[in-house]
Structure formats: structure tokens, C-alpha cells
Design a protein around this motif. Structure first.
Motif, PDB file in Angstrom:
ATOM      1  N   ALA A   1      32.219  42.592  35.314  1.00 14.27           N
ATOM      2  CA  ALA A   1      32.977  43.247  36.377  1.00 14.27           C
ATOM      3  C   ALA A   1      32.946  42.331  37.591  1.00 14.27           C
ATOM      4  CB  ALA A   1      32.370  44.600  36.713  1.00 14.27           C
ATOM      5  N   ALA A   2      34.119  41.861  38.006  1.00 14.49           N
ATOM      6  CA  ALA A   2      34.161  40.853  39.061  1.00 14.49           C
ATOM      7  C   ALA A   2      35.265  41.111  40.070  1.00 14.49           C
ATOM      8  CB  ALA A   2      34.351  39.469  38.449  1.00 14.49           C
ATOM      9  N   THR A   3      34.972  40.693  41.277  1.00 16.04           N
ATOM     10  CA  THR A   3      35.957  40.619  42.337  1.00 16.04           C
ATOM     11  C   THR A   3      36.361  39.157  42.428  1.00 16.04           C
ATOM     12  OG1 THR A   3      36.387  41.138  44.663  1.00 16.04           O
ATOM     13  CG2 THR A   3      34.159  40.417  44.120  1.00 16.04           C
ATOM     14  N   GLN A   4      37.174  38.796  43.398  1.00 20.40           N
ATOM     15  CA  GLN A   4      37.609  37.409  43.510  1.00 20.40           C
ATOM     16  C   GLN A   4      37.957  37.082  44.953  1.00 20.40           C
ATOM     17  OE1 GLN A   4      41.511  36.033  41.878  1.00 20.40           O
ATOM     18  NE2 GLN A   4      40.204  34.931  40.430  1.00 20.40           N
ATOM     19  N   VAL A   5      37.784  35.798  45.318  1.00 19.58           N
ATOM     20  CA  VAL A   5      38.110  35.320  46.650  1.00 19.58           C
ATOM     21  C   VAL A   5      38.599  33.872  46.546  1.00 19.58           C
ATOM     22  CG1 VAL A   5      35.792  34.449  47.218  1.00 19.58           C
ATOM     23  CG2 VAL A   5      37.260  35.313  49.044  1.00 19.58           C
ATOM     24  N   GLU A   6      39.414  33.459  47.494  1.00 20.51           N
ATOM     25  CA  GLU A   6      39.846  32.062  47.551  1.00 20.51           C
ATOM     26  C   GLU A   6      38.623  31.163  47.762  1.00 20.51           C
ATOM     27  OE1 GLU A   6      43.074  31.083  47.053  1.00 20.51           O
ATOM     28  OE2 GLU A   6      43.341  33.216  46.599  1.00 20.51           O
ATOM     29  N   ASN A   7      38.630  29.973  47.154  1.00 20.55           N
ATOM     30  CA  ASN A   7      37.481  29.072  47.233  1.00 20.55           C
ATOM     31  C   ASN A   7      37.066  28.745  48.668  1.00 20.55           C
ATOM     32  OD1 ASN A   7      37.216  28.977  44.462  1.00 20.55           O
ATOM     33  ND2 ASN A   7      38.338  27.053  44.245  1.00 20.55           N
ATOM     34  N   GLU A   8      38.040  28.604  49.553  1.00 18.40           N
ATOM     35  CA  GLU A   8      37.728  28.269  50.949  1.00 18.40           C
ATOM     36  C   GLU A   8      36.972  29.398  51.655  1.00 18.40           C
ATOM     37  OE1 GLU A   8      41.434  28.560  50.253  1.00 18.40           O
ATOM     38  OE2 GLU A   8      40.878  26.838  49.018  1.00 18.40           O
ATOM     39  N   GLN A   9      37.011  30.590  51.100  1.00 17.10           N
ATOM     40  CA  GLN A   9      36.364  31.749  51.720  1.00 17.10           C
ATOM     41  C   GLN A   9      35.020  32.087  51.075  1.00 17.10           C
ATOM     42  OE1 GLN A   9      39.738  34.331  51.133  1.00 17.10           O
ATOM     43  NE2 GLN A   9      40.459  33.946  53.214  1.00 17.10           N
TER      44      GLN A   9
ATOM     45  N   VAL B   1      20.179  31.220  44.382  1.00 13.09           N
ATOM     46  CA  VAL B   1      21.607  31.074  44.686  1.00 13.09           C
ATOM     47  C   VAL B   1      21.971  32.194  45.650  1.00 13.09           C
ATOM     48  CG1 VAL B   1      23.963  30.968  43.796  1.00 13.09           C
ATOM     49  CG2 VAL B   1      22.066  30.140  42.377  1.00 13.09           C
ATOM     50  N   LYS B   2      22.498  31.799  46.808  1.00  9.85           N
ATOM     51  CA  LYS B   2      22.950  32.766  47.816  1.00  9.85           C
ATOM     52  C   LYS B   2      24.319  32.335  48.301  1.00  9.85           C
ATOM     53  CE  LYS B   2      18.284  33.769  49.415  1.00  9.85           C
ATOM     54  NZ  LYS B   2      17.342  33.690  50.527  1.00  9.85           N
ATOM     55  N   PHE B   3      25.121  33.305  48.701  1.00  7.31           N
ATOM     56  CA  PHE B   3      26.470  32.978  49.149  1.00  7.31           C
ATOM     57  C   PHE B   3      26.966  33.975  50.186  1.00  7.31           C
ATOM     58  CE2 PHE B   3      26.774  35.564  45.335  1.00  7.31           C
ATOM     59  CZ  PHE B   3      27.735  36.510  45.658  1.00  7.31           C
ATOM     60  N   GLU B   4      28.005  33.546  50.897  1.00  3.38           N
ATOM     61  CA  GLU B   4      28.704  34.380  51.877  1.00  3.38           C
ATOM     62  C   GLU B   4      30.188  34.347  51.537  1.00  3.38           C
ATOM     63  OE1 GLU B   4      25.920  33.218  55.735  1.00  3.38           O
ATOM     64  OE2 GLU B   4      27.888  32.272  55.476  1.00  3.38           O
ATOM     65  N   VAL B   5      30.850  35.470  51.738  1.00  3.24           N
ATOM     66  CA  VAL B   5      32.293  35.572  51.525  1.00  3.24           C
ATOM     67  C   VAL B   5      32.913  35.971  52.858  1.00  3.24           C
ATOM     68  CG1 VAL B   5      34.132  36.769  50.302  1.00  3.24           C
ATOM     69  CG2 VAL B   5      31.992  36.249  49.121  1.00  3.24           C
ATOM     70  N   THR B   6      33.873  35.168  53.323  1.00  2.00           N
ATOM     71  CA  THR B   6      34.506  35.452  54.606  1.00  2.00           C
ATOM     72  C   THR B   6      35.887  36.065  54.464  1.00  2.00           C
ATOM     73  OG1 THR B   6      35.337  33.182  54.729  1.00  2.00           O
ATOM     74  CG2 THR B   6      33.224  33.643  55.800  1.00  2.00           C
ATOM     75  N   GLY B   7      36.445  36.030  53.268  1.00  2.00           N
ATOM     76  CA  GLY B   7      37.786  36.571  53.051  1.00  2.00           C
ATOM     77  C   GLY B   7      37.755  37.944  52.423  1.00  2.00           C
ATOM     78  N   LYS B   8      38.960  38.484  52.265  1.00  4.06           N
ATOM     79  CA  LYS B   8      39.109  39.792  51.636  1.00  4.06           C
ATOM     80  C   LYS B   8      38.888  39.663  50.136  1.00  4.06           C
ATOM     81  CE  LYS B   8      42.482  43.442  51.165  1.00  4.06           C
ATOM     82  NZ  LYS B   8      42.425  44.567  50.949  1.00  4.06           N
ATOM     83  N   LEU B   9      38.064  40.529  49.610  1.00  2.00           N
ATOM     84  CA  LEU B   9      37.777  40.534  48.186  1.00  2.00           C
ATOM     85  C   LEU B   9      38.813  41.356  47.417  1.00  2.00           C
ATOM     86  CD1 LEU B   9      33.935  41.067  48.460  1.00  2.00           C
ATOM     87  CD2 LEU B   9      35.066  39.017  47.575  1.00  2.00           C
ATOM     88  N   ARG B  10      39.235  40.852  46.286  1.00  2.00           N
ATOM     89  CA  ARG B  10      40.151  41.543  45.394  1.00  2.00           C
ATOM     90  C   ARG B  10      39.442  42.750  44.771  1.00  2.00           C
ATOM     91  NH1 ARG B  10      40.438  38.875  39.838  1.00  2.00           N
ATOM     92  NH2 ARG B  10      38.573  40.145  39.718  1.00  2.00           N
TER      93      ARG B  10
ATOM     94  N   GLY C   1      42.068  24.887  38.426  1.00  2.00           N
ATOM     95  CA  GLY C   1      43.290  24.754  39.200  1.00  2.00           C
ATOM     96  C   GLY C   1      43.754  25.992  39.940  1.00  2.00           C
ATOM     97  N   GLU C   2      43.031  27.094  39.834  1.00  2.00           N
ATOM     98  CA  GLU C   2      43.482  28.328  40.478  1.00  2.00           C
ATOM     99  C   GLU C   2      43.164  28.375  41.970  1.00  2.00           C
ATOM    100  OE1 GLU C   2      43.494  32.983  39.408  1.00  2.00           O
ATOM    101  OE2 GLU C   2      41.525  32.041  39.514  1.00  2.00           O
ATOM    102  N   GLY C   3      42.072  27.742  42.387  1.00  2.00           N
ATOM    103  CA  GLY C   3      41.701  27.753  43.796  1.00  2.00           C
ATOM    104  C   GLY C   3      40.987  29.013  44.235  1.00  2.00           C
ATOM    105  N   ALA C   4      40.464  29.771  43.268  1.00  2.00           N
ATOM    106  CA  ALA C   4      39.745  31.006  43.574  1.00  2.00           C
ATOM    107  C   ALA C   4      38.513  31.097  42.683  1.00  2.00           C
ATOM    108  CB  ALA C   4      40.641  32.222  43.355  1.00  2.00           C
ATOM    109  N   THR C   5      37.558  31.908  43.124  1.00  2.00           N
ATOM    110  CA  THR C   5      36.333  32.129  42.350  1.00  2.00           C
ATOM    111  C   THR C   5      36.145  33.619  42.137  1.00  2.00           C
ATOM    112  OG1 THR C   5      35.281  30.149  43.261  1.00  2.00           O
ATOM    113  CG2 THR C   5      33.820  31.814  42.315  1.00  2.00           C
TER     114      THR C   5
END
Length: 132
Positions: A39-47, A11-20, A83-87
Motif C-alpha cells: 500500500a503506497a502513496t506517491q510524490v514527485e522526486n523533487e519533493q 532511513v529517514k525522509f521528509e516529503v514536502t509535496g502533496k501525497l497521492r 523515467g517517471e520522476g516520482a517515488t
């Protein structure tokens, strides 16, 4: 852009938005899933762009959320509130320097009895409207 993965690379991923900022969750589910607190950060799903998903499995962990993990190495990677739209993304799964800081602790009422929270950051007994 920030990248991340599980330990085995299935599993690999990229985040393009600002992380919480990072939120540490001490609920029983997070402790059972990760072996300690989550311990987690968060980003909008589209990012969030999952670039390799051959090992990705989603587990419905409650009637309101699901968790994403790797079937190869067992890494706990993601949490999504319906329903939140974030991960939420496990902070330890991100590659390299992140410049993230932990901002608070949630679900402290479920904290394990084998550790103390002593960093001086704000603590909430429950979810406190923060999603992880």
C-alpha cells in the motif's frame, strides 16, 4: 511537511509535496517484498528528501523499476518506475496522522489466495497505469 522512516531509523525522509491517495498493489513482487500487498502513496522526486540513508539499499526488481529498502531492519520503503520522476512510498512508513485514503487496488490478477479484497474500492487486474 510529512516525515517517515524505517523501523530502525537507518532511513529517514521528509516529503514536502502533496501525497497521492494510497494505491494497494497485489502483484507477486509487492507481496514477496512486503509480506502482504503493498500500500503506497506517491510524490514527485523533487519533493522527497532522504535525510538519513545509512541503511538505504536499492534493488533492481525488474527491467523497469527498483525498490528501496533498509539493510538494517528490512523495511520496504520505496518503489521507483524508471523515467517517471516520482517515488512511491510505503504508506505505513509515514509518521503520525497522514489523512490519506486508499483509492484503489491494482494487479488483482496476482492477488494471494489467502485473503479477499472486500472494501468496495475499484480493482484492476493489472498495473492499470498506476505506479507502485
Amino acid at each position: 511537511m510529512q516525515t517517515g522512516s524505517c523501523e530502525c531509523g537507518a532511513v529517514k525522509f521528509e516529503v514536502t509535496g502533496k501525497l497521492r491517495p494510497v494505491v494497494a498493489c497485489h502483484c507477486t513482487q509487492c507481496r514477496k517484498t512486503s509480506g502482504h500487498y503493498w500500500a503506497a502513496t506517491q510524490v514527485e522526486n523533487e519533493q522527497l528528501n532522504i535525510t538519513e540513508d545509512s541503511g538505504l539499499k536499492w534493488f533492481r526488481s525488474s527491467n523497469f523499476a527498483r525498490r528501496g529498502f533498509c539493510t538494517g531492519c528490512g523495511a520496504s520503503l520505496f518503489w521507483q518506475l524508471d523515467g517517471e520522476g516520482a517515488t512511491s512510498i510505503g504508506a505505513g512508513t509515514l509518521d503520525g496522522k497522514t489523512d490519506l485514503k486508499t483509492e484503489k487496488h491494482i494487479c488483482c490478477a496476482d492477488q494471494g489466495d489467502y485473503y479477499d479484497i472486500s472494501d468496495g474500492l475499484p480493482q484492476a487486474a493489472d498495473l492499470d497505469n498506476s505506479n507502485d
